[in-house]
Design a protein around this motif. Structure first.
Motif, PDB file in Angstrom:
ATOM      1  N   PRO A 154       0.794  -1.226   0.000  1.00  8.99           N
ATOM      2  CA  PRO A 154       0.000   0.000   0.000  1.00  8.99           C
ATOM      3  C   PRO A 154       0.831   1.284   0.000  1.00  8.99           C
ATOM      4  N   ASP A 155       2.007   1.254   0.631  1.00  3.43           N
ATOM      5  CA  ASP A 155       2.842   2.464   0.663  1.00  3.43           C
ATOM      6  C   ASP A 155       3.938   2.444  -0.396  1.00  3.43           C
ATOM      7  N   GLY A 156       3.834   1.532  -1.344  1.00  2.00           N
ATOM      8  CA  GLY A 156       4.754   1.483  -2.468  1.00  2.00           C
ATOM      9  C   GLY A 156       5.836   0.433  -2.321  1.00  2.00           C
ATOM     10  N   ALA A 157       6.363   0.038  -3.465  1.00  2.00           N
ATOM     11  CA  ALA A 157       7.392  -1.000  -3.511  1.00  2.00           C
ATOM     12  C   ALA A 157       8.666  -0.570  -2.799  1.00  2.00           C
ATOM     13  N   ALA A 158       9.046   0.701  -2.947  1.00  2.00           N
ATOM     14  CA  ALA A 158      10.306   1.165  -2.354  1.00  2.00           C
ATOM     15  C   ALA A 158      10.239   1.121  -0.829  1.00  2.00           C
ATOM     16  N   ALA A 159       9.148   1.598  -0.251  1.00  2.00           N
ATOM     17  CA  ALA A 159       9.009   1.560   1.206  1.00  2.00           C
ATOM     18  C   ALA A 159       8.969   0.100   1.689  1.00  2.00           C
ATOM     19  N   TYR A 160       8.264  -0.756   0.951  1.00  2.10           N
ATOM     20  CA  TYR A 160       8.217  -2.176   1.297  1.00  2.10           C
ATOM     21  C   TYR A 160       9.634  -2.767   1.294  1.00  2.10           C
ATOM     22  N   PHE A 161      10.400  -2.460   0.253  1.00  3.08           N
ATOM     23  CA  PHE A 161      11.743  -3.008   0.119  1.00  3.08           C
ATOM     24  C   PHE A 161      12.617  -2.593   1.302  1.00  3.08           C
ATOM     25  N   ILE A 162      12.559  -1.329   1.665  1.00  2.00           N
ATOM     26  CA  ILE A 162      13.368  -0.860   2.792  1.00  2.00           C
ATOM     27  C   ILE A 162      12.915  -1.529   4.085  1.00  2.00           C
ATOM     28  N   ARG A 163      11.608  -1.562   4.318  1.00  2.00           N
ATOM     29  CA  ARG A 163      11.099  -2.153   5.566  1.00  2.00           C
ATOM     30  C   ARG A 163      11.445  -3.640   5.691  1.00  2.00           C
ATOM     31  N   THR A 164      11.491  -4.338   4.587  1.00  3.70           N
ATOM     32  CA  THR A 164      11.747  -5.782   4.646  1.00  3.70           C
ATOM     33  C   THR A 164      13.229  -6.120   4.476  1.00  3.70           C
ATOM     34  N   SER A 165      14.069  -5.109   4.562  1.00  6.07           N
ATOM     35  CA  SER A 165      15.508  -5.347   4.425  1.00  6.07           C
ATOM     36  C   SER A 165      16.178  -5.587   5.772  1.00  6.07           C
ATOM     37  N   LEU A 166      15.404  -5.984   6.744  1.00  5.08           N
ATOM     38  CA  LEU A 166      15.934  -6.385   8.047  1.00  5.08           C
ATOM     39  C   LEU A 166      15.753  -7.891   8.190  1.00  5.08           C
TER      40      LEU A 166
ATOM     41  N   TYR B 215      20.343  -0.023  -2.866  1.00  8.32           N
ATOM     42  CA  TYR B 215      21.542   0.076  -2.035  1.00  8.32           C
ATOM     43  C   TYR B 215      21.197   0.331  -0.572  1.00  8.32           C
ATOM     44  N   MET B 216      20.144   1.083  -0.315  1.00  5.70           N
ATOM     45  CA  MET B 216      19.705   1.298   1.067  1.00  5.70           C
ATOM     46  C   MET B 216      19.333  -0.038   1.711  1.00  5.70           C
ATOM     47  N   GLY B 217      18.497  -0.802   1.003  1.00  2.00           N
ATOM     48  CA  GLY B 217      18.066  -2.086   1.542  1.00  2.00           C
ATOM     49  C   GLY B 217      19.215  -3.051   1.731  1.00  2.00           C
ATOM     50  N   ASP B 218      20.096  -3.124   0.733  1.00  2.00           N
ATOM     51  CA  ASP B 218      21.256  -4.010   0.850  1.00  2.00           C
ATOM     52  C   ASP B 218      22.144  -3.587   2.013  1.00  2.00           C
ATOM     53  N   GLY B 219      22.323  -2.281   2.161  1.00  2.00           N
ATOM     54  CA  GLY B 219      23.148  -1.773   3.260  1.00  2.00           C
ATOM     55  C   GLY B 219      22.581  -2.132   4.614  1.00  2.00           C
ATOM     56  N   LEU B 220      21.268  -1.976   4.777  1.00  3.16           N
ATOM     57  CA  LEU B 220      20.627  -2.361   6.036  1.00  3.16           C
ATOM     58  C   LEU B 220      20.876  -3.831   6.338  1.00  3.16           C
TER      59      LEU B 220
END
Length: 179
Positions: free
Chosen positions: A76-88, A141-146
């Motif tokens: 719902p909040d977009g693919a980019a936000a999903y990607f960052i949130r699930t990069s943990l 890169y943000m997600g990978d970095g996390l």
């Protein structure tokens, strides 16, 4: 009488766990059979060699990645936000398959590297649809970095408490990049 698929899954789960915990060299067929609680013959019934185990693990990774991509597209909040949130690290089946396959890529297993490249291209494509190609790379890169910094700082058992604040910071940066 055919064996239950449960035994096959137990063998594959044991292989995945060994890759994560001790790496590719120690994930021998004997160690996998012991970890799965089956005889070596039972293992060989389902997977005649190590390459068959690798193929099954990569199929699992592909299936889980496709499910993740569909969730990304529908977020719902977009693919980019999903990607960052699930990069943990969450200990999810996707996390486990991803880290196990990473152990294979570390030893230059070409098919694993090819599969990773394909998954990354798909993730990047979905991200680009959401935020454009340049921001998509930054989000990747943000997600990978996390993910990888968490692994370097304590591995899967370290928890994500400090990282959750980082996620919020990165989501704020994402909002600014979207403008």
């Amino acid at each position: 009488m055919p064996r239950k698929p449960v035994a096959r899954d137990a063998v594959l789960d044991a292989y995945e766990s060994l890759l994560i915990e001790v790496g590719e060299r120690a994930a021998t067929l004997d160690a996998v059979a012991k970890g799965a609680g089956v005889s070596k013959g039972g293992l060989l019934y389902h997977f005649p060699n190590k390459e068959a185990l690798i193929s099954a693990l990569l199929e699992r990774l592909d299936e889980l990645a496709q499910e993740d991509i569909e969730r990304m597209k529908a977020a719902p909040d977009g693919a980019a936000a999903y990607f960052i949130r699930t990069s943990l690290w969450g200990g999810t089946p996707m996390d486990r398959a991803f880290v196990a396959a990473t152990r294979l890529a570390e030893v230059a297993h070409e098919e694993t590297r090819r599969r990773f490249a394909g998954i990354q291209r798909q993730w990047l494509g979905v991200l680009a649809e959401d935020v454009g190609p340049e921001v998509a790379k930054a989000v990747s890169y943000m997600g990978d970095g996390l993910y990888f910094n968490a692994m370097f700082e304590g591995g899967q058992d370290a928890g994500n408490t400090d990282r959750e604040a980082d996620v919020e910071i990165l989501l704020g940066v994402l909002d600014r990049l979207r403008k």
